[in-house]
Enzyme design. Structure first.
Site, PDB file in Angstrom:
ATOM      1  N   PHE A   1     -11.997  -6.692  14.040  1.00  0.00           N
ATOM      2  CA  PHE A   1     -10.872  -7.143  13.217  1.00  0.00           C
ATOM      3  C   PHE A   1     -10.520  -6.082  12.173  1.00  0.00           C
ATOM      4  O   PHE A   1     -11.383  -5.615  11.432  1.00  0.00           O
ATOM      5  CB  PHE A   1     -11.234  -8.459  12.530  1.00  0.00           C
ATOM      6  CG  PHE A   1     -10.179  -8.979  11.603  1.00  0.00           C
ATOM      7  CD1 PHE A   1      -8.951  -9.423  12.096  1.00  0.00           C
ATOM      8  CD2 PHE A   1     -10.394  -9.024  10.236  1.00  0.00           C
ATOM      9  CE1 PHE A   1      -7.969  -9.902  11.246  1.00  0.00           C
ATOM     10  CE2 PHE A   1      -9.420  -9.504   9.372  1.00  0.00           C
ATOM     11  CZ  PHE A   1      -8.201  -9.945   9.875  1.00  0.00           C
ATOM     12  N   GLN A   2      -9.274  -5.689  12.143  1.00  0.00           N
ATOM     13  CA  GLN A   2      -8.733  -4.684  11.228  1.00  0.00           C
ATOM     14  C   GLN A   2      -9.433  -3.332  11.363  1.00  0.00           C
ATOM     15  O   GLN A   2      -9.569  -2.581  10.392  1.00  0.00           O
ATOM     16  CB  GLN A   2      -8.789  -5.185   9.776  1.00  0.00           C
ATOM     17  CG  GLN A   2      -7.822  -6.335   9.516  1.00  0.00           C
ATOM     18  CD  GLN A   2      -7.639  -6.660   8.051  1.00  0.00           C
ATOM     19  OE1 GLN A   2      -8.511  -6.402   7.218  1.00  0.00           O
ATOM     20  NE2 GLN A   2      -6.488  -7.250   7.712  1.00  0.00           N
TER      21      GLN A   2
ATOM     22  N   LYS B   1     -17.725  -0.527   5.517  1.00  0.00           N
ATOM     23  CA  LYS B   1     -18.070  -1.511   4.492  1.00  0.00           C
ATOM     24  C   LYS B   1     -19.564  -1.541   4.188  1.00  0.00           C
ATOM     25  O   LYS B   1     -19.970  -1.703   3.029  1.00  0.00           O
ATOM     26  CB  LYS B   1     -17.598  -2.896   4.928  1.00  0.00           C
ATOM     27  CG  LYS B   1     -17.776  -3.953   3.847  1.00  0.00           C
ATOM     28  CD  LYS B   1     -17.154  -5.284   4.232  1.00  0.00           C
ATOM     29  CE  LYS B   1     -17.290  -6.290   3.086  1.00  0.00           C
ATOM     30  NZ  LYS B   1     -16.665  -7.595   3.430  1.00  0.00           N
TER      31      LYS B   1
ATOM     32  N   MET C   1      24.259   8.631   2.902  1.00  0.00           N
ATOM     33  CA  MET C   1      24.168   9.988   3.440  1.00  0.00           C
ATOM     34  C   MET C   1      24.386  10.003   4.951  1.00  0.00           C
ATOM     35  O   MET C   1      25.070  10.883   5.478  1.00  0.00           O
ATOM     36  CB  MET C   1      22.817  10.617   3.094  1.00  0.00           C
ATOM     37  CG  MET C   1      22.702  12.073   3.532  1.00  0.00           C
ATOM     38  SD  MET C   1      23.971  13.152   2.798  1.00  0.00           S
ATOM     39  CE  MET C   1      23.296  13.421   1.175  1.00  0.00           C
TER      40      MET C   1
ATOM     41  N   GLU D   1       0.802  -1.219   0.000  1.00  0.00           N
ATOM     42  CA  GLU D   1       0.000   0.000   0.000  1.00  0.00           C
ATOM     43  C   GLU D   1       0.838   1.274   0.000  1.00  0.00           C
ATOM     44  O   GLU D   1       0.440   2.281  -0.584  1.00  0.00           O
ATOM     45  CB  GLU D   1      -0.944   0.029   1.208  1.00  0.00           C
ATOM     46  CG  GLU D   1      -2.085  -0.949   1.149  1.00  0.00           C
ATOM     47  CD  GLU D   1      -1.786  -2.269   1.829  1.00  0.00           C
ATOM     48  OE1 GLU D   1      -2.722  -3.071   2.008  1.00  0.00           O
ATOM     49  OE2 GLU D   1      -0.608  -2.504   2.176  1.00  0.00           O
TER      50      GLU D   1
END
Length: 554
Positions: free
Chosen positions: A112-113, A162, A467, A50
């Protein structure tokens, strides 16, 4: 028409002119992806992670000027976007992020999630929304696009439970609402014109706002009227032709001697769409202490934030420059012009050391890339030495051709951004990477193979976190703590494992043949370049030092 929430989302995106979105499917957005399966007019690119989807949408937005769109599921899908959202916020990139959420009946129950993505993203978005009713869905999406584009661009997040995507509601197409530009204050214009008229040694400093506002034409006329030098922040590169005889190069910590000396000697700094970050000014107490400053910016909050301005003009950079151009009289070349011209000639006469011969000189390689592409390529970079070497080796002539993480400085940004840029422009993009950055995002090789995206990735492989190690060498008595890798990885072979053409360069003599092969190949390429671990990105300004006190070290 009556549609499901999922269909309304896609219809709204199409209505807003969106033709490409980037994302990754998951449980909370399954209804959207199910609708996308048969929906016409929107191309979806599924990345391997993602975060890369966020960076790809960002790169797409930067090269097109359109709003980038990214979609992710709830929980870890949403949190994986955080770096990409922050990067867009710091660099003023117009984006709309759509995240799935657990059903409304489960919110607040540690489902959940389930993650409070609204709370998490408050500090890194222009605005964020949660859709709680199907009736609000279309209007919220339209507001999100409007806010993302209005004034100083930036990211907006929409969190959609959802059950909202499965409910059915009314939808009617509307013409996208375009932000109205603010009027320019005449008193601010007159104040700036007065300072310009009194100035004998003005300098124009261009920043990211010049690229965002497409003000190249107005900048050229402005410079031509004043006959003065132009120097650039990193984010301003490309908005003024890098080959122009009065362009001094990049300003600041890794800038040119010409740019930094020009700032020190000037009596008026005209900052155009630049925010005076610490990498540009280094020491705020000494930067331009006795010099007048005119600050032109669309965001009033940037004025006097880092450097005190004598005068300012709030407005779209392109519109402000048009106004100033119409009022200014053309100056004649003078002693200041001659002084700067000699500085620039001296800067450009510097010969580049291509030694040692047993490794690749990264700036020499990128200069060769410039020759092969005639300066017409779009260059994306990761962050670190590779980013600085890219700015030093490539001359950017056109706007929106240098794509890099400026404010956030996010390693792993460039590969994702190159995917979005390549999709947008349908042409090869060159991503300049370090080995540290490439380890963070090489999983996206799967993406470029699946969609046959012809990105050319140049990995400057020095076996160290370059760096950070450079700073340890200069300022920490060479205590190289956790910056040296035990062994170098053969990234060409990793590319081949994914089905990408892999090329290995060990010396400067191999550069031309390798670049020709990479450019001619009709597909993605990984060019793994052996760079000595002690090769540094110079010059550099010590932390807190005066901007003109540049160290040139062998």
């Amino acid at each position: 028409m009556r549609y499901t929430g999922a269909r309304i989302i896609l219809e709204c995106l199409k209505e807003q002119g969106v033709d490409t979105i980037f994302g990754y499917p998951g449980g909370a957005v399954l209804n959207i992806y199910d609708e996308l399966h048969s929906f016409k007019g929107i191309n979806h690119i599924r990345t391997a992670h993602e975060q890369a989807a966020a960076h790809a949408a960002d790169g797409y937005a930067r090269v097109t000027g359109k709003v980038g769109v990214c979609i992710a599921t709830s929980g870890p899908g949403a949190t994986n976007l955080i770096t990409g959202i922050t990067n867009a916020y710091m660099d003023s990139v117009p984006m709309v992020f759509i995240t799935g959420q657990v059903p409304t009946t489960l919110i607040g129950k540690d489902s959940f999630q389930e993650v409070d993505i609204l709370g998490i993203t408050i500090p890194i978005t222009k605005h964020n929304f949660m859709v709680k009713k199907i009736e609000d869905l279309a209007s919220i999406i339209r507001k999100a696009f409007y806010i993302a584009k209005k004034g100083r661009p930036g990211p907006v997040l929409i969190d959609i439970p959802k059950d909202i995507t499965s409910e059915v509601g009314d939808f009617c197409n509307e013409k996208p609402k375009e932000p109205v530009k603010n009027s320019i204050n005449e008193e601010e214009i007159n104040s700036a014109l007065e300072l310009i008229s009194k100035s004998k040694k003005p300098v124009i400093v261009i920043g990211g706002g010049c690229n965002i506002s497409n003000s190249q034409k107005e900048l050229v006329e402005f410079q031509n009227k004043l006959k003065c030098p132009v120097c650039s922040t990193m984010m301003g590169l490309g908005s003024f032709d890098g080959n122009h005889p009065m362009f001094t190069g990049m300003l600041g910590m890794h800038g040119t001697l010409a740019s930094n000396k020009c700032i020190r000697e000037s009596d008026l700094i005209i900052a155009v769409g630049a925010r005076f970050s610490d990498r540009v000014i280094s020491n705020a107490d000494t930067f331009a202490k006795n010099t007048n400053v005119i600050h032109i910016d669309i965001d009033e909050a940037e004025v006097c934030k880092n450097i005190k301005a004598t005068s300012w003009i709030i407005g779209n950079v392109s519109d402000v420059l048009k106004k100033l151009d119409s009022e200014l009289k053309e100056r004649k070349e003078n002693e200041w012009t001659e002084f700067i011209s000699n500085l620039i000639k001296k800067e450009r006469r510097k010969t580049l050391k291509v030694n040692p011969k047993n490794s690749v000189n990264p700036v020499y390689l990128i200069k060769k890339l410039y020759e092969f592409t005639k300066g017409e390529a779009i260059i994306t970079t990761e962050v670190g030495q590779n980013q600085i070497w890219a700015t030093q080796g490539y001359t950017f002539k056109n706007p929106k051709t240098f794509i890099s993480s400026g404010g956030l400085g996010a390693m792993g940004y460039g590969f994702g951004a190159s995917i979005g840029a390549s999709i947008a422009k349908n042409k090869p993009i060159f991503n300049i990477s370090g080995d540290g950055s490439f380890k963070m995002n090489c999983n996206e090789l799967a993406t470029v193979v699946e969609y046959n995206i012809p990105i050319k990735i140049i990995v400057l492989n020095n076996g160290v976190l370059g760096m950070v190690r450079q700073w340890q060498k200069l300022f920490y008595q060479k205590r190289f703590s956790q910056t040296t890798f035990k062994r170098k990885i053969d990234f060409a072979k990793i590319g081949e494992a994914y089905g990408v053409l892999g090329i290995r360069i060990n010396t400067n003599e191999e550069i031309e043949e390798a670049l020709k092969k990479a450019i001619q190949h009709n597909g993605p390429v990984v060019v793994d370049c052996f760079v000595d671990k002690d090769t540094m990105a110079l010059p550099i300004v010590p932390p807190g030092a005066n901007i003109e006190d540049i160290m040139i070290l062998d």
